[in-house]
Design a protein around this motif. Structure first.
Motif, PDB file in Angstrom:
ATOM      1  N   ALA A   1       0.830  -1.209   0.000  1.00  0.00           N
ATOM      2  CA  ALA A   1       0.000   0.000   0.000  1.00  0.00           C
ATOM      3  C   ALA A   1       0.865   1.259   0.000  1.00  0.00           C
ATOM      4  O   ALA A   1       0.600   2.209  -0.758  1.00  0.00           O
ATOM      5  CB  ALA A   1      -0.934  -0.012   1.212  1.00  0.00           C
TER       6      ALA A   1
ATOM      7  N   GLY B   1       1.051   4.152  -2.863  1.00  0.00           N
ATOM      8  CA  GLY B   1       0.824   5.562  -2.576  1.00  0.00           C
ATOM      9  C   GLY B   1       1.979   6.433  -3.044  1.00  0.00           C
ATOM     10  O   GLY B   1       1.766   7.542  -3.571  1.00  0.00           O
TER      11      GLY B   1
ATOM     12  N   LEU C   1      -5.313  11.341  -2.536  1.00  0.00           N
ATOM     13  CA  LEU C   1      -5.471   9.913  -2.261  1.00  0.00           C
ATOM     14  C   LEU C   1      -4.119   9.222  -2.065  1.00  0.00           C
ATOM     15  O   LEU C   1      -4.002   8.294  -1.257  1.00  0.00           O
ATOM     16  CB  LEU C   1      -6.245   9.252  -3.406  1.00  0.00           C
ATOM     17  CG  LEU C   1      -6.654   7.787  -3.187  1.00  0.00           C
ATOM     18  CD1 LEU C   1      -7.543   7.667  -1.957  1.00  0.00           C
ATOM     19  CD2 LEU C   1      -7.356   7.239  -4.418  1.00  0.00           C
TER      20      LEU C   1
ATOM     21  N   VAL D   1      -3.136   6.686   0.952  1.00  0.00           N
ATOM     22  CA  VAL D   1      -2.730   5.294   0.753  1.00  0.00           C
ATOM     23  C   VAL D   1      -1.413   5.018   1.476  1.00  0.00           C
ATOM     24  O   VAL D   1      -1.227   3.952   2.079  1.00  0.00           O
ATOM     25  CB  VAL D   1      -2.617   4.984  -0.752  1.00  0.00           C
ATOM     26  CG1 VAL D   1      -2.030   3.602  -0.977  1.00  0.00           C
ATOM     27  CG2 VAL D   1      -3.984   5.080  -1.425  1.00  0.00           C
TER      28      VAL D   1
ATOM     29  N   THR E   1      -5.279   7.183   8.481  1.00  0.00           N
ATOM     30  CA  THR E   1      -5.510   7.452   7.054  1.00  0.00           C
ATOM     31  C   THR E   1      -6.284   8.744   6.861  1.00  0.00           C
ATOM     32  O   THR E   1      -5.981   9.542   5.960  1.00  0.00           O
ATOM     33  CB  THR E   1      -6.280   6.275   6.430  1.00  0.00           C
ATOM     34  OG1 THR E   1      -5.576   5.054   6.696  1.00  0.00           O
ATOM     35  CG2 THR E   1      -6.417   6.454   4.922  1.00  0.00           C
TER      36      THR E   1
END
Length: 377
Positions: free
Chosen positions: A44, A48, A65, A69, A98
């Motif tokens: 992840a 990102g 985003l 991530v 997050t």
């Protein structure tokens, strides 16, 4: 001067390599859960980073985003570290980690657009998350095993934090000093990532090695030492007592009529009797004493700093407690007794084999004398 494009390429290659290494190490059926969390978190975080560095992506994906991530990936890594340390990190906390990254990056992208502020925030925030990961490892102690991974997280957090500080204090165009700081931080990041990846794998390898050691030295039914564990640890205990000028005592314990118990009530009840006896014997253990299952229903206690008279007193106390206790399993209540033999280094020197042999002979003498009694070797 360090070339920024070359350092970025090195960082990307190292990120992909360490992520692939963690994923490969987690891709088998019996991999521990913490290893799968680490692999998922690195995947992840890598995704990102790719999103944040792709200028062709819309701002919603790359500038907002992407940071979310990365934070989600670090949250998964932190969860894996907490699981490794026999704890956990709730999904609510991962969502908060997050959400903070999404909200702040969205603010500096849509409300008050500022690339500099966004980079400052990412440096501070992701550096702090890496320090949280290091703190999760350090709480467990064990520097020889987890020191590499903890050092990697500390180093990575420091590099990101310094990068954020540099972006915060820089007001004019980049000079040679600022370029050097950026270059050094870009060089430190891949080194820290390698430390983290290999450190995490080392932690899992150590845990498997510890399990193998326990399987090779402990009795699976009772949790006491087996013969191999007794031989290995008993020598150290004997040498320690001899060097300290202390007595070393051995108590051999054998369950009376154990075959009758198995034949009458079944082997599950017999197994519960052995577990019950091991629990009672463990209550007498001090930090340097040993408990081992020597045979089928035969146990041995090795007592450091206990002379002959004291060992007899301990054995008699154990014998009375065993006679008084009752084993209950599946609505069955069973009483049992044990015969014991005591031997001490005062008469038989510090050779553990000789002590066990003398204690065993005394125990069989107790059997012949009518059982449920203590005899001295």
């Amino acid at each position: 001067m360090l070339n920024p494009d070359t350092l970025l390429l090195v960082q990307i290659c190292v990120t992909l390599l360490t992520t692939a290494l963690l994923v490969a190490s987690a891709c088998y059926t019996d991999s521990p859960p913490e290893q799968r969390w680490w692999a998922a978190g690195n995947v992840a975080a890598s995704a990102g980073m790719v999103m944040c560095n792709m200028e062709s992506l819309p701002a919603l994906l790359g500038s907002i985003l992407g940071y979310g991530v990365i934070a989600f990936g670090l949250g998964l890594v932190l969860r894996g570290l907490r699981v490794y340390c026999s704890s956990t990190l709730s999904w609510t906390n991962i969502a908060i980690i997050t959400g903070i990254a999404l909200i702040i990056s969205a603010y500096y992208t849509l409300v008050a657009p500022s690339l500099r502020a966004r980079l400052c925030f990412s440096g501070f925030y992701f550096g702090l998350l890496n320090w949280f990961c290091a703190a999760a490892i350090l709480r467990r102690r064990g520097w020889r095993v987890s020191g590499i991974a903890a050092g990697g997280f500390l180093l990575l957090g420091l590099a990101l934090f310094l990068r954020g500080m540099h972006m915060l204090t820089q007001s004019g165009p980049a000079d040679a000093a600022s370029s050097l700081i950026i270059g050094l931080s870009a060089l430190v990041v891949p080194l820290a990532q390698m430390c983290i990846a290999f450190g995490l794998i080392l932690m899992v390898m150590w845990r498997y090695a510890e399990r193998l050691r326990r399987l090779s030295t402990l009795d699976a039914l009772t949790g006491a030492l087996n013969r191999a564990g007794l031989e290995m640890q008993g020598k150290r205990t004997g040498l320690r007592a001899q060097r300290g000028g202390r007595s070393l005592a051995v108590i051999m314990i054998d369950v009376d009529y154990f075959k009758v118990i198995n034949d009458t009530y079944g082997h599950p009840v017999g197994d519960e009797v052995l577990r019950h006896l091991a629990r009672l014997l463990r209550l007498e253990l001090r930090p340097h004493d040993l408990l081992a299952r020597f045979g089928g229903e035969e146990f041995v206690l090795v007592l450091d700093g206990v002379d002959h008279a004291q060992a007899l007193s301990v054995a008699e106390r154990l014998r009375a407690r065993i006679e008084y206790e009752m084993v209950e399993l599946d609505k069955l209540s069973v009483r049992y007794t044990a015969s014991m033999g005591v031997a001490c280094s005062d008469q038989h020197d510090y050779d553990l084999i000789r002590l066990i042999s003398a204690g065993d002979a005394a125990m069989y003498q107790a059997k012949r004398a009518g059982r449920n009694r203590v005899m001295a070797g």
